[in-house]
Design a protein around this motif. Structure first.
Motif, PDB file in Angstrom:
ATOM      1  N   CYS A  24       1.160  -1.619   0.079  1.00 34.46           N
ATOM      2  CA  CYS A  24       0.114   0.104  -0.447  1.00 34.46           C
ATOM      3  C   CYS A  24       0.457   0.804  -0.022  1.00 34.46           C
ATOM      4  O   CYS A  24       0.496   2.048  -1.122  1.00 34.46           O
ATOM      5  N   HIS A  28       1.065   4.124  -3.138  1.00 34.45           N
ATOM      6  CA  HIS A  28       0.614   5.428  -2.785  1.00 34.45           C
ATOM      7  C   HIS A  28       1.442   6.687  -1.936  1.00 34.45           C
ATOM      8  O   HIS A  28       1.065   7.316  -2.373  1.00 34.45           O
ATOM      9  N   CYS A 129      -7.562   4.585   3.002  1.00 33.64           N
ATOM     10  CA  CYS A 129      -7.800   3.329   1.499  1.00 33.64           C
ATOM     11  C   CYS A 129      -8.747   3.721   1.118  1.00 33.64           C
ATOM     12  O   CYS A 129      -9.623   4.350   0.944  1.00 33.64           O
ATOM     13  N   LEU A 131      -8.962   0.955  -1.776  1.00 35.53           N
ATOM     14  CA  LEU A 131      -9.266   0.279  -2.689  1.00 35.53           C
ATOM     15  C   LEU A 131      -8.877   0.186  -3.644  1.00 35.53           C
ATOM     16  O   LEU A 131      -9.153  -0.918  -4.792  1.00 35.53           O
ATOM     17  N   CYS A 132      -7.714   0.633  -3.712  1.00 35.11           N
ATOM     18  CA  CYS A 132      -6.941   1.177  -5.394  1.00 35.11           C
ATOM     19  C   CYS A 132      -7.239   1.012  -5.997  1.00 35.11           C
ATOM     20  O   CYS A 132      -8.176   0.656  -7.474  1.00 35.11           O
ATOM     21  N   CYS A 145      -2.306  -4.620  -2.260  1.00 36.23           N
ATOM     22  CA  CYS A 145      -2.384  -5.552  -0.919  1.00 36.23           C
ATOM     23  C   CYS A 145      -3.113  -6.847  -0.807  1.00 36.23           C
ATOM     24  O   CYS A 145      -2.017  -7.623  -0.908  1.00 36.23           O
TER      25      CYS A 145
HETATM   26  S1  SF4 Z   1      -7.040  -1.361  -2.308  1.00 37.28           S
HETATM   27 FE1  SF4 Z   1      -4.884  -2.300  -0.347  1.00 37.28          FE
HETATM   28  S2  SF4 Z   1      -3.074  -1.573  -1.174  1.00 37.28           S
HETATM   29 FE2  SF4 Z   1      -5.105  -0.274  -2.432  1.00 37.28          FE
HETATM   30  S3  SF4 Z   1      -5.160   1.408  -0.785  1.00 37.28           S
HETATM   31 FE3  SF4 Z   1      -6.478   0.105   0.457  1.00 37.28          FE
HETATM   32  S4  SF4 Z   1      -5.076  -0.830   1.846  1.00 37.28           S
HETATM   33 FE4  SF4 Z   1      -3.629   0.502   0.536  1.00 37.28          FE
END
Ligand code: SF4
Ligand code: SF4
Length: 284
Positions: A24, A28, A129, A131-132, A145
């Motif tokens: 993560c 980011h 987060c 969720l990408c 992640c």
């Molecule tokens: S999905 Fe996982 S990698 Fe993406 S922002 Fe959320 S915690 Fe970070």
């Protein structure tokens, strides 16, 4: 049917490697994704936080790792804490904090009872987060992640697609799925398997055969009204364990073996409990 994203975190598979947290950061930190998120600072933020909890007492000690990202709630209280629709829920279920509209809105941080929103002091921005979503919108199948988890503890996908892996896990593990802090009532789309509860464990020894391990001894856990909850046989070290018990309950542990006088031990699950050695005496 439209896509609806979900994430299942199987605690029983998490070994605390922190790859989720690190990937993560890699995705980011120092990277702006306009419309999705401004860059994450290099310290102080835990968009995927791995909580470590030590359980039990010596010699029976375990560590439970619980990865905690934003729950992407059905009824996100963070959205109620924002102005100008700075926090919104996409049709696919992802909750986004708009990195432009949310500037200066520090109250969004405390609007989330899960405490997964972090304040970026330099940018005056609440962040969490995503969720990408920036990757999913480019066609990625899963967030960073999830891709980085070596044990398969993170299962991501479209819960509206009956053929997705996550739908299959939901179908076969329905009775095991739990919400973190279900009392918040926000309808999280991140769900868990095996959230740490309480255990009762112990070791059985035969008084007349102390140099042998008491393998195959029947140990029964009795709950309220002496009702049987679970029954196990001791392993080849003479040890037993009842895991996943509710906290603050009273139990009786009944230990029985042919030729030996049975033993009953009253105990509770106020804490994880190790009963130590339980010595069985041969019948006269
Ligand atoms: S999905 Fe996982 S990698 Fe993406 S922002 Fe959320 S915690 Fe970070
Ligand atoms: S976990 Fe918190 S930040 Fe995430 S959607 Fe729910 S209320 Fe909002």
């Amino acid at each position: 049917m439209d896509k609806k994203y979900g994430l299942i975190i199987d605690i029983t598979r998490c070994n605390g490697c922190y790859n989720c947290f690190l990937s993560c950061r890699d995705e980011h930190c120092g990277n702006d994704y306009p419309g999705y998120a401004a860059s994450q600072p290099y310290s102080g933020h835990f968009w995927m936080k791995v909580n470590e909890k030590e359980r039990g007492q010596y010699p029976k000690v375990k560590v439970a790792y619980t990865p905690i990202p934003c729950m992407h709630c059905e009824r996100p209280s963070c959205a109620n804490g924002s102005m100008n629709n700075a926090v919104y829920r996409r049709p696919d279920g992802i909750v986004i904090i708009d990195p432009v509209k949310a500037v200066g809105e520090k109250e969004i941080v405390s609007a989330c009872p899960y405490r997964v929103i972090y304040w970026n002091e330099e940018k005056k921005l609440p962040q969490k987060c995503t969720l990408c979503a920036h990757l999913l919108d480019q066609g990625w199948k899963e967030p960073r992640c999830v891709e980085a988890c070596p044990t398969g503890a993170l299962i991501f996908g479209d819960v509206n697609d009956p053929n997705s892996e996550i739908s299959k896990v939901i179908a076969r593990s329905k009775d095991k799925l739990e919400d973190l802090h279900s009392e918040y009532g926000l309808g999280p789309n991140v769900r868990y398997i095996g959230l740490p509860k309480r255990f009762i464990a112990g070791e059985v020894v035969f008084k007349d055969r102390k140099d042998e391990c008491a393998e195959g001894v029947k140990v029964t856990l009795l709950g309220k009204g002496k009702k049987e909850v679970k029954s196990v046989l001791t392993d080849n070290y003479g040890e037993f364990e009842f895991e996943g018990l509710d906290a603050d309950k009273q139990f009786t542990v009944l230990v029985e073996h042919a030729g030996y006088t049975a033993k009953k031990i009253k105990t509770t699950t106020k804490i994880d409990t190790y009963l130590g050695e339980i010595v069985l005496n041969r019948k006269a």
